[in-house]
Design a protein around this motif. Structure first.
Motif, PDB file in Angstrom:
ATOM      1  N   SER A 217       0.836  -1.190   0.000  1.00  0.00           N
ATOM      2  CA  SER A 217       0.000   0.000   0.000  1.00  0.00           C
ATOM      3  C   SER A 217       0.877   1.249   0.000  1.00  0.00           C
ATOM      4  CB  SER A 217      -0.882   0.002   1.251  1.00  0.00           C
ATOM      5  OG  SER A 217      -1.597   1.210   1.356  1.00  0.00           O
ATOM      6  N   GLU A 218       0.363   2.308  -0.557  1.00  0.00           N
ATOM      7  CA  GLU A 218       1.093   3.578  -0.565  1.00  0.00           C
ATOM      8  C   GLU A 218       0.569   4.547   0.490  1.00  0.00           C
ATOM      9  OE1 GLU A 218       1.325   5.238  -4.485  1.00  0.00           O
ATOM     10  OE2 GLU A 218       2.093   3.382  -5.334  1.00  0.00           O
ATOM     11  N   THR A 219      -0.340   4.082   1.348  1.00  0.00           N
ATOM     12  CA  THR A 219      -0.897   4.991   2.347  1.00  0.00           C
ATOM     13  C   THR A 219       0.002   5.058   3.583  1.00  0.00           C
ATOM     14  OG1 THR A 219      -2.258   3.296   3.406  1.00  0.00           O
ATOM     15  CG2 THR A 219      -3.258   4.524   1.566  1.00  0.00           C
ATOM     16  N   ARG A 220      -0.025   6.198   4.231  1.00  0.00           N
ATOM     17  CA  ARG A 220       0.828   6.416   5.409  1.00  0.00           C
ATOM     18  C   ARG A 220       0.443   5.508   6.569  1.00  0.00           C
ATOM     19  NH1 ARG A 220       1.008  12.735   6.258  1.00  0.00           N
ATOM     20  NH2 ARG A 220       0.693  11.926   8.311  1.00  0.00           N
ATOM     21  N   ARG A 221      -0.837   5.304   6.779  1.00  0.00           N
ATOM     22  CA  ARG A 221      -1.256   4.485   7.914  1.00  0.00           C
ATOM     23  C   ARG A 221      -0.827   3.032   7.714  1.00  0.00           C
ATOM     24  NH1 ARG A 221      -4.519   6.361  12.138  1.00  0.00           N
ATOM     25  NH2 ARG A 221      -5.251   7.934  10.710  1.00  0.00           N
ATOM     26  N   SER A 222      -0.915   2.524   6.501  1.00  0.00           N
ATOM     27  CA  SER A 222      -0.448   1.156   6.235  1.00  0.00           C
ATOM     28  C   SER A 222       1.044   1.042   6.501  1.00  0.00           C
ATOM     29  CB  SER A 222      -0.758   0.750   4.791  1.00  0.00           C
ATOM     30  OG  SER A 222      -2.139   0.575   4.617  1.00  0.00           O
ATOM     31  N   ALA A 223       1.804   2.072   6.154  1.00  0.00           N
ATOM     32  CA  ALA A 223       3.251   2.060   6.425  1.00  0.00           C
ATOM     33  C   ALA A 223       3.510   2.029   7.928  1.00  0.00           C
ATOM     34  CB  ALA A 223       3.915   3.274   5.791  1.00  0.00           C
ATOM     35  N   LYS A 224       2.737   2.774   8.705  1.00  0.00           N
ATOM     36  CA  LYS A 224       2.889   2.778  10.165  1.00  0.00           C
ATOM     37  C   LYS A 224       2.521   1.421  10.745  1.00  0.00           C
ATOM     38  CE  LYS A 224       2.063   7.716  10.653  1.00  0.00           C
ATOM     39  NZ  LYS A 224       1.167   8.755  11.187  1.00  0.00           N
ATOM     40  N   ILE A 225       1.486   0.824  10.211  1.00  0.00           N
ATOM     41  CA  ILE A 225       1.069  -0.509  10.652  1.00  0.00           C
ATOM     42  C   ILE A 225       2.190  -1.502  10.390  1.00  0.00           C
ATOM     43  CG2 ILE A 225      -0.471  -2.429  10.029  1.00  0.00           C
ATOM     44  CD1 ILE A 225      -2.706  -0.237   9.782  1.00  0.00           C
ATOM     45  N   LEU A 226       2.733  -1.461   9.195  1.00  0.00           N
ATOM     46  CA  LEU A 226       3.785  -2.403   8.813  1.00  0.00           C
ATOM     47  C   LEU A 226       5.016  -2.240   9.706  1.00  0.00           C
ATOM     48  CD1 LEU A 226       4.390  -4.636   6.810  1.00  0.00           C
ATOM     49  CD2 LEU A 226       5.351  -2.911   5.298  1.00  0.00           C
ATOM     50  N   ARG A 227       5.420  -1.001   9.972  1.00  0.00           N
ATOM     51  CA  ARG A 227       6.569  -0.766  10.858  1.00  0.00           C
ATOM     52  C   ARG A 227       6.313  -1.311  12.251  1.00  0.00           C
ATOM     53  NH1 ARG A 227       6.858   4.163   8.143  1.00  0.00           N
ATOM     54  NH2 ARG A 227       5.734   5.230   9.797  1.00  0.00           N
ATOM     55  N   SER A 228       5.076  -1.180  12.719  1.00  0.00           N
ATOM     56  CA  SER A 228       4.778  -1.601  14.092  1.00  0.00           C
ATOM     57  C   SER A 228       4.779  -3.118  14.262  1.00  0.00           C
ATOM     58  CB  SER A 228       3.444  -1.017  14.561  1.00  0.00           C
ATOM     59  OG  SER A 228       2.340  -1.753  14.091  1.00  0.00           O
ATOM     60  N   VAL A 229       4.453  -3.868  13.225  1.00  0.00           N
ATOM     61  CA  VAL A 229       4.403  -5.329  13.371  1.00  0.00           C
ATOM     62  C   VAL A 229       5.767  -5.972  13.190  1.00  0.00           C
ATOM     63  CG1 VAL A 229       1.978  -5.537  12.714  1.00  0.00           C
ATOM     64  CG2 VAL A 229       3.733  -5.824  10.974  1.00  0.00           C
ATOM     65  N   GLY A 230       6.700  -5.274  12.565  1.00  0.00           N
ATOM     66  CA  GLY A 230       8.022  -5.850  12.345  1.00  0.00           C
ATOM     67  C   GLY A 230       7.907  -7.134  11.542  1.00  0.00           C
ATOM     68  N   LYS A 231       8.457  -8.219  12.068  1.00  0.00           N
ATOM     69  CA  LYS A 231       8.418  -9.509  11.371  1.00  0.00           C
ATOM     70  C   LYS A 231       7.246 -10.371  11.824  1.00  0.00           C
ATOM     71  CE  LYS A 231      13.295  -9.371  10.668  1.00  0.00           C
ATOM     72  NZ  LYS A 231      14.215  -9.939   9.801  1.00  0.00           N
ATOM     73  N   GLU A 232       6.420  -9.844  12.707  1.00  0.00           N
ATOM     74  CA  GLU A 232       5.264 -10.589  13.205  1.00  0.00           C
ATOM     75  C   GLU A 232       4.169 -10.651  12.138  1.00  0.00           C
ATOM     76  OE1 GLU A 232       5.199 -12.131  16.252  1.00  0.00           O
ATOM     77  OE2 GLU A 232       7.292 -11.494  16.306  1.00  0.00           O
ATOM     78  N   SER A 233       3.268 -11.605  12.296  1.00  0.00           N
ATOM     79  CA  SER A 233       2.115 -11.757  11.402  1.00  0.00           C
ATOM     80  C   SER A 233       0.864 -11.894  12.252  1.00  0.00           C
ATOM     81  CB  SER A 233       2.280 -13.003  10.523  1.00  0.00           C
ATOM     82  OG  SER A 233       3.458 -12.941   9.782  1.00  0.00           O
ATOM     83  N   PRO A 234       0.367 -10.766  12.788  1.00  0.00           N
ATOM     84  CA  PRO A 234      -0.799 -10.857  13.668  1.00  0.00           C
ATOM     85  C   PRO A 234      -2.006 -11.442  12.939  1.00  0.00           C
ATOM     86  CG  PRO A 234      -0.329  -8.570  13.110  1.00  0.00           C
ATOM     87  CD  PRO A 234       0.778  -9.395  12.544  1.00  0.00           C
ATOM     88  N   MET A 235      -2.776 -12.240  13.652  1.00  0.00           N
ATOM     89  CA  MET A 235      -3.981 -12.839  13.078  1.00  0.00           C
ATOM     90  C   MET A 235      -5.191 -11.917  13.207  1.00  0.00           C
ATOM     91  SD  MET A 235      -3.406 -15.805  11.711  1.00  0.00           S
ATOM     92  CE  MET A 235      -4.918 -16.745  11.757  1.00  0.00           C
ATOM     93  N   ARG A 236      -5.092 -10.938  14.062  1.00  0.00           N
ATOM     94  CA  ARG A 236      -6.196  -9.998  14.265  1.00  0.00           C
ATOM     95  C   ARG A 236      -5.681  -8.572  14.078  1.00  0.00           C
ATOM     96  NH1 ARG A 236     -10.491 -12.239  17.461  1.00  0.00           N
ATOM     97  NH2 ARG A 236      -9.970 -14.333  18.172  1.00  0.00           N
ATOM     98  N   ILE A 237      -6.480  -7.754  13.482  1.00  0.00           N
ATOM     99  CA  ILE A 237      -6.127  -6.346  13.312  1.00  0.00           C
ATOM    100  C   ILE A 237      -5.980  -5.692  14.685  1.00  0.00           C
ATOM    101  CG2 ILE A 237      -6.997  -4.124  12.456  1.00  0.00           C
ATOM    102  CD1 ILE A 237      -8.145  -5.852  10.057  1.00  0.00           C
ATOM    103  N   THR A 238      -6.759  -6.148  15.650  1.00  0.00           N
ATOM    104  CA  THR A 238      -6.672  -5.593  17.004  1.00  0.00           C
ATOM    105  C   THR A 238      -5.386  -5.990  17.715  1.00  0.00           C
ATOM    106  OG1 THR A 238      -7.943  -7.456  17.879  1.00  0.00           O
ATOM    107  CG2 THR A 238      -9.171  -5.470  17.266  1.00  0.00           C
TER     108      THR A 238
END
Length: 179
Positions: A102-123
């Motif tokens: 995604s090119e959106t800023r919020r998606s970039a922030k989300i991606l940075r926050s998860v690091g190498k993790e793969s959360p199963m829930r958005i929450t």
């Protein structure tokens, strides 16, 4: 020398103008578009959105979507199995539009926050948890019109269009939220 200064001044002006175009507007979305790309795919809206909010693919990384779509027989306690062609079409859509694509800023922030993790829930996304941490549980879990952070559209009045700006939050029974 004057020509060089003119070229530098023009470059600085263009740079500043493009920075301004990317700034947040009064709705919390960048002028390039929404916080996350809205869901426009009819099959996704019909299949996934028939049971819950049709979460935008940019809210999770691709690996999370792969895990979710690979275990639909037990989708958070429900059987959400699809025929293979439909499952593959939706998986392709989710991966192609996941946070890292995604090119959106919020998606970039989300991606940075998860690091190498793969959360199963958005929450479970650290960025999303952090954005909601100051909201008392009684306004979410204790609110019969909300009940969970997963019920995005209950409070985010423009969630379906991909906007999750604070100024657009209206908690049912409470009103506008402003921290």
């Amino acid at each position: 020398m004057n020509r060089t200064l003119s070229v530098l001044a023009l470059a600085a002006t263009v740079s500043l103008a493009s920075g301004a175009a990317m700034a947040d507007d009064d709705y919390g979305t960048s002028r390039r578009g929404p916080d996350v790309a809205p869901v426009k795919h009819a099959l996704y809206r019909d299949e996934c959105g028939s049971c819950h909010f049709a979460y935008q693919p940019g809210l999770l990384p691709a690996q999370s979507w792969r895990k979710l779509m690979g275990s639909l027989e037990d989708h958070f306690g429900e059987n959400a199995e699809l025929d293979e062609a439909t499952r593959q079409e939706l998986l392709d859509l989710l991966v192609a539009n996941a946070a890292e694509n995604s090119e959106t800023r919020r998606s970039a922030k989300i991606l940075r926050s998860v690091g190498k993790e793969s959360p199963m829930r958005i929450t479970e996304v650290p960025y999303i948890r952090r954005k909601h941490d100051e909201i008392p549980a009684r306004l979410i879990r204790g609110n019969p019109d909300v009940r969970s952070l997963s019920n995005c559209a209950a409070c985010h009045t423009r969630a379906d269009s991909g906007s999750f700006a604070e100024r657009e939050i209206d908690i049912p029974g409470i009103g506008r939220w402003d921290d």
